[in-house]
Design a protein around this motif. Structure first.
Motif, PDB file in Angstrom:
ATOM      1  N   PRO A 192       0.692  -1.257  -0.069  1.00  0.00           N
ATOM      2  CA  PRO A 192      -0.037  -0.033   0.004  1.00  0.00           C
ATOM      3  C   PRO A 192       0.766   1.411   0.070  1.00  0.00           C
ATOM      4  N   ARG A 193       0.124   2.290  -0.337  1.00  0.00           N
ATOM      5  CA  ARG A 193       0.901   3.697  -0.189  1.00  0.00           C
ATOM      6  C   ARG A 193       0.424   4.219   1.098  1.00  0.00           C
ATOM      7  N   TYR A 194      -0.258   3.650   1.847  1.00  0.00           N
ATOM      8  CA  TYR A 194      -0.586   4.353   3.202  1.00  0.00           C
ATOM      9  C   TYR A 194      -1.304   5.866   3.130  1.00  0.00           C
ATOM     10  N   THR A 195      -2.018   6.197   2.206  1.00  0.00           N
ATOM     11  CA  THR A 195      -2.708   7.379   2.473  1.00  0.00           C
ATOM     12  C   THR A 195      -3.988   7.208   3.598  1.00  0.00           C
ATOM     13  N   SER A 196      -4.060   5.837   4.042  1.00  0.00           N
ATOM     14  CA  SER A 196      -4.917   5.664   5.359  1.00  0.00           C
ATOM     15  C   SER A 196      -4.440   4.336   5.833  1.00  0.00           C
ATOM     16  N   TYR A 197      -5.049   4.113   7.057  1.00  0.00           N
ATOM     17  CA  TYR A 197      -4.859   2.730   7.831  1.00  0.00           C
ATOM     18  C   TYR A 197      -6.189   2.523   8.375  1.00  0.00           C
ATOM     19  N   PRO A 198      -6.787   1.360   8.528  1.00  0.00           N
ATOM     20  CA  PRO A 198      -6.453   0.406   7.226  1.00  0.00           C
ATOM     21  C   PRO A 198      -6.770   0.694   6.017  1.00  0.00           C
ATOM     22  N   THR A 199      -5.859   0.194   5.149  1.00  0.00           N
ATOM     23  CA  THR A 199      -6.003   0.429   3.652  1.00  0.00           C
ATOM     24  C   THR A 199      -7.499   0.159   3.524  1.00  0.00           C
ATOM     25  N   VAL A 200      -7.928   0.476   2.178  1.00  0.00           N
ATOM     26  CA  VAL A 200      -9.412   0.476   1.682  1.00  0.00           C
ATOM     27  C   VAL A 200      -9.509  -1.034   1.327  1.00  0.00           C
ATOM     28  N   PRO A 201      -8.807  -1.824   1.038  1.00  0.00           N
ATOM     29  CA  PRO A 201      -9.232  -3.486   0.899  1.00  0.00           C
ATOM     30  C   PRO A 201      -9.343  -4.121   2.185  1.00  0.00           C
ATOM     31  N   TYR A 202      -8.987  -3.437   3.264  1.00  0.00           N
ATOM     32  CA  TYR A 202      -8.965  -4.173   4.496  1.00  0.00           C
ATOM     33  C   TYR A 202     -10.209  -3.434   5.304  1.00  0.00           C
ATOM     34  N   TRP A 203     -10.984  -2.452   4.717  1.00  0.00           N
ATOM     35  CA  TRP A 203     -12.154  -1.903   5.559  1.00  0.00           C
ATOM     36  C   TRP A 203     -13.288  -3.031   5.801  1.00  0.00           C
ATOM     37  N   ASP A 204     -13.514  -2.913   7.115  1.00  0.00           N
ATOM     38  CA  ASP A 204     -14.720  -4.007   7.525  1.00  0.00           C
ATOM     39  C   ASP A 204     -16.091  -3.431   7.428  1.00  0.00           C
ATOM     40  N   GLU A 205     -16.376  -3.827   6.162  1.00  0.00           N
ATOM     41  CA  GLU A 205     -17.729  -3.103   5.687  1.00  0.00           C
ATOM     42  C   GLU A 205     -18.859  -3.776   6.745  1.00  0.00           C
ATOM     43  N   THR A 206     -18.661  -4.866   7.167  1.00  0.00           N
ATOM     44  CA  THR A 206     -19.866  -5.748   7.962  1.00  0.00           C
ATOM     45  C   THR A 206     -20.416  -4.830   8.981  1.00  0.00           C
ATOM     46  N   SER A 207     -19.460  -4.100   9.688  1.00  0.00           N
ATOM     47  CA  SER A 207     -19.723  -3.553  11.144  1.00  0.00           C
ATOM     48  C   SER A 207     -19.862  -1.969  10.748  1.00  0.00           C
ATOM     49  N   PHE A 208     -19.955  -1.494   9.471  1.00  0.00           N
ATOM     50  CA  PHE A 208     -20.237  -0.132   9.116  1.00  0.00           C
ATOM     51  C   PHE A 208     -21.584   0.151   8.638  1.00  0.00           C
ATOM     52  N   SER A 209     -22.023   1.470   8.908  1.00  0.00           N
ATOM     53  CA  SER A 209     -23.315   1.883   8.464  1.00  0.00           C
ATOM     54  C   SER A 209     -23.287   3.225   8.013  1.00  0.00           C
ATOM     55  N   LEU A 210     -24.151   3.868   7.606  1.00  0.00           N
ATOM     56  CA  LEU A 210     -24.325   5.321   7.195  1.00  0.00           C
ATOM     57  C   LEU A 210     -24.445   5.938   8.592  1.00  0.00           C
ATOM     58  N   LEU A 211     -25.261   5.141   9.517  1.00  0.00           N
ATOM     59  CA  LEU A 211     -25.590   5.877  10.947  1.00  0.00           C
ATOM     60  C   LEU A 211     -24.096   5.976  11.485  1.00  0.00           C
ATOM     61  N   HIS A 212     -23.300   4.616  11.381  1.00  0.00           N
ATOM     62  CA  HIS A 212     -22.120   4.967  12.354  1.00  0.00           C
ATOM     63  C   HIS A 212     -21.122   6.076  11.771  1.00  0.00           C
ATOM     64  N   TRP A 213     -21.043   6.369  10.363  1.00  0.00           N
ATOM     65  CA  TRP A 213     -20.412   7.386   9.791  1.00  0.00           C
ATOM     66  C   TRP A 213     -21.176   8.893  10.545  1.00  0.00           C
ATOM     67  N   LYS A 214     -22.222   8.886  10.425  1.00  0.00           N
ATOM     68  CA  LYS A 214     -22.877  10.114  10.890  1.00  0.00           C
ATOM     69  C   LYS A 214     -22.335  10.435  12.327  1.00  0.00           C
ATOM     70  N   GLN A 215     -22.459   9.378  13.211  1.00  0.00           N
ATOM     71  CA  GLN A 215     -22.147   9.551  14.685  1.00  0.00           C
ATOM     72  C   GLN A 215     -20.777   9.797  14.997  1.00  0.00           C
ATOM     73  N   SER A 216     -19.935   9.145  14.103  1.00  0.00           N
ATOM     74  CA  SER A 216     -18.518   9.404  14.168  1.00  0.00           C
ATOM     75  C   SER A 216     -18.055  10.624  13.843  1.00  0.00           C
ATOM     76  N   LEU A 217     -18.485  11.122  12.469  1.00  0.00           N
ATOM     77  CA  LEU A 217     -18.430  12.423  12.030  1.00  0.00           C
ATOM     78  C   LEU A 217     -18.835  13.637  12.939  1.00  0.00           C
ATOM     79  N   LYS A 218     -19.970  13.340  13.593  1.00  0.00           N
ATOM     80  CA  LYS A 218     -20.458  14.415  14.677  1.00  0.00           C
ATOM     81  C   LYS A 218     -19.490  14.395  15.711  1.00  0.00           C
ATOM     82  N   ARG A 219     -19.227  13.326  16.408  1.00  0.00           N
ATOM     83  CA  ARG A 219     -18.184  13.490  17.432  1.00  0.00           C
ATOM     84  C   ARG A 219     -16.914  13.988  17.012  1.00  0.00           C
TER      85      ARG A 219
END
Length: 454
Positions: free
Chosen positions: A14-41
């Motif tokens: 990887p070039r590590y513009t993020s960690y974890p890198t995109v192929p290793y994102w756990d999409e099963t535990s992610f939702s739009l609600l999770h994102w909104k809560q995380s962003l707001k925090r």
């Protein structure tokens, strides 16, 4: 650099513009609600103290450049501009409703695609619409990527009047055979003209992007490109490795044969000799693949230890929150990542339903956050430490064991509670970061999903 080291460490990584890198994102535990809560925090924690960054993806290009790994839509239909601008402003409005408090914008970057595909009027409409619902930080930085073939003086003036002070031009290489292979015919005179215009208007940081390892490219081509670049003396440079990933990009990187692409020690020589030339011309090495003059803000940030890296690459303006607007854009709250729909019609459909167009993401665990910080330290400062208990992690000893061989090869120095990447080890920073990448260790890919590290 030793050819044996290149052969040993030239692996896919990887070039590590993020960690974890995109192929290793756990999409099963992610939702739009999770994102909104995380962003707001994250927004509530940091908006007043440091503001936020915006990355706005403008995906349209009139022709396909075969070296490019960005998400783009090739079209000559400029009537697509207005609906897209309206969609991005609608997305921004949805975010502003979610955040409630007025955002303080520290950084805006217009990326692509080709931002200068858009007319002056539409870019003005976009930025004015964004700023209408936000305040601007005192130390703001607005930047955009300009194509030398279609950036006009009017583009530069209009964006300057809106607060933009940094522009980046994609140069790649000046050899005509190389330009033909990558479908990017771009005379030096075009780059010279847009660079001069930017200076005359008052831009304080002008950047050129150069690429090594392109098809048919020789050492003479690289050195000639750098010498021509020196005649224009941009404030900063990116000197990127061409990522040959035709299995990902399909026909886009099949306008030439695999054997036409420099590899291994031949490719690395292009970088090492190019780097010597850049240093001789007064540029300083910054992080990975970047160079800047001492007067440039990126060099000053690197010297101060405040250089940051995110999905936009290296930046001197660190913010905890980065919101990505537009098709395929990636957002970052530090606690989680979120990526927008890549399909334009699907992106529009979400917005018509008043839904933030996020399609996938990842919520970072406590372990992820620690490893992310270590990799960020290595990429930005060439060192990291676990002297603070909060930076220690369970598998540290295994990581140190893996780094021991790199220490024998002179790439790192391992101390009691920290490691430092040596001068010889800097070209191998991606490999060193891979030693910390616990997701990669636990689930090695069965097929090649990353470009080669060297």
């Amino acid at each position: 650099m030793s050819c044996s080291l290149i052969q040993k460490y030239n692996v896919a990584g990887p070039r590590y513009t993020s960690y974890p890198t995109v192929p290793y994102w756990d999409e099963t535990s992610f939702s739009l609600l999770h994102w909104k809560q995380s962003l707001k925090r994250a927004f509530d924690e940091s908006n007043q103290s440091e503001g936020i960054s915006l990355y706005i993806h403008l995906p349209f290009c009139e022709s396909l450049c075969t070296f490019c790994g960005c998400h783009k839509k090739v079209t000559k239909r400029h009537e697509m501009e207005q609906p897209y601008i309206q969609a991005v402003l609608k997305e921004w409005d949805l975010y502003c409703q979610l955040l409630e408090e007025k955002p303080i914008i520290k950084e805006i970057h217009l990326g692509g695609g080709t931002p200068t595909f858009f007319s002056v009027e539409h870019l003005q409409q976009l930025i004015q619409g964004i700023l209408l619902k936000a305040d601007i930080a005192d130390d703001y930085e607005f930047s955009f990527e300009g194509h030398p073939n279609n950036t006009t003086r009017e583009h530069l003036q209009a964006l300057y009047d809106l607060g933009f002070r940094r522009v980046s031009y994609g140069v790649q290489d000046y050899n005509q055979a190389v330009q033909k292979a990558i479908h990017r015919i771009q005379p030096f005179e075009h780059v010279q003209q847009v660079t001069q215009w930017a200076r005359e208007i008052g831009y304080t940081s002008i950047s050129h992007d150069l690429v090594f390892g392109l098809p048919f490219q020789t050492l003479a081509d690289v050195l000639n490109t750098i010498d021509l670049t020196k005649s224009l003396m941009p404030d900063r440079l990116a000197f990127y490795s061409y990522a040959h990933v035709p299995w990902i990009k399909g026909n886009g990187q099949r306008g030439f044969k695999d054997q036409d692409v420099p590899k291994d020690d031949v490719k690395r020589t292009l970088y090492e000799e190019g780097k010597k030339q850049l240093l001789a011309h007064g540029y300083h090495e910054i992080g990975m693949d970047h160079f800047a003059l001492s007067k440039d803000g990126m060099y000053q940030s690197f010297q101060a230890g405040t250089l940051h890296r995110n999905f936009m690459g290296y930046t001197s303006s660190k913010t905890q929150v980065m919101i990505g607007l537009g098709v395929s854009s990636i957002s970052d709250s530090w606690y989680s990542f979120a990526q927008n729909e890549k399909n334009l019609d699907a992106y529009y459909a979400c917005l018509e339903n008043n839904q933030i167009p996020v399609v996938k993401g990842h919520v970072l665990s406590t372990e992820d956050l620690k490893i992310r910080k270590h990799i960020l330290n290595l990429m930005c400062t060439f060192q990291t430490s676990w002297s603070d208990q909060a930076m220690d992690f369970v598998e540290r000893e295994q990581v140190i064991q893996q780094l021991a061989e790199m220490q024998q090869d002179g790439l790192v120095q391992i101390q009691k509670d920290h490691i430092v990447i040596t001068q010889q080890g800097k070209p191998f920073v991606r490999n060193i970061c891979m030693a910390f990448d616990l997701h990669l260790k636990r689930r090695k890919p069965e097929t090649q999903i990353f470009s080669m590290t060297i």
